[in-house]
Design a protein around this motif. Structure first.
Motif: not given
Length: 130
Positions: A102-117
């Motif tokens: 779950e942490e891996a998926k959350q971290r990936a989501s944060i990375i994707a959102y941050t990079f995209q933003s």
């Protein structure tokens, strides 16, 4: 159905990363970015990703670098990040379940959102300067 274990060690991270990037290489939207535009050398990139995810999930691995910087010149947008994240989550769910998964998926989501933003902001800023 065989019960799934949590992500526990570097061997698990290698399975996750290798399988994920196999999927990336088969993805019609992501493969051209990685293989044509960025011309990724997979033999050096995969060990970097092992260290990156080992560092994120276990505080180990010796990753050094600025991953965002490498994404700045790429012609990527929301669709690319959505595909990347969907493949990552799919791969985690395929093999693992538990707190680290779950942490891996959350971290990936944060990375994707941050990079995209950040990329959207930078590209908007560049367009404002014209």
């Amino acid at each position: 159905m065989k019960p799934k274990n949590d992500i526990q060690n570097e061997e698990n991270i290698k399975l996750l990363v290798d399988t994920f990037y196999d999927k990336v290489n088969q993805n019609l939207i992501l493969s051209p970015i990685f293989n044509d535009f960025a011309a990724v050398d997979w033999s050096s990139h995969l060990p970097i990703m092992y260290r990156f995810w080992n560092g994120i999930l276990f505080g180990e691995g010796g990753y050094k670098g600025n991953p965002f910087e490498k994404h700045i010149p790429l012609p990527i947008d929301k669709t690319h990040f959505e595909n990347w994240l969907n493949l990552f989550v799919e791969t985690v769910d395929e093999f693992f379940e538990g707190n680290k998964a779950e942490e891996a998926k959350q971290r990936a989501s944060i990375i994707a959102y941050t990079f995209q933003s950040k990329l959207e902001y930078m590209n908007g800023k560049k367009n404002d300067l014209k």
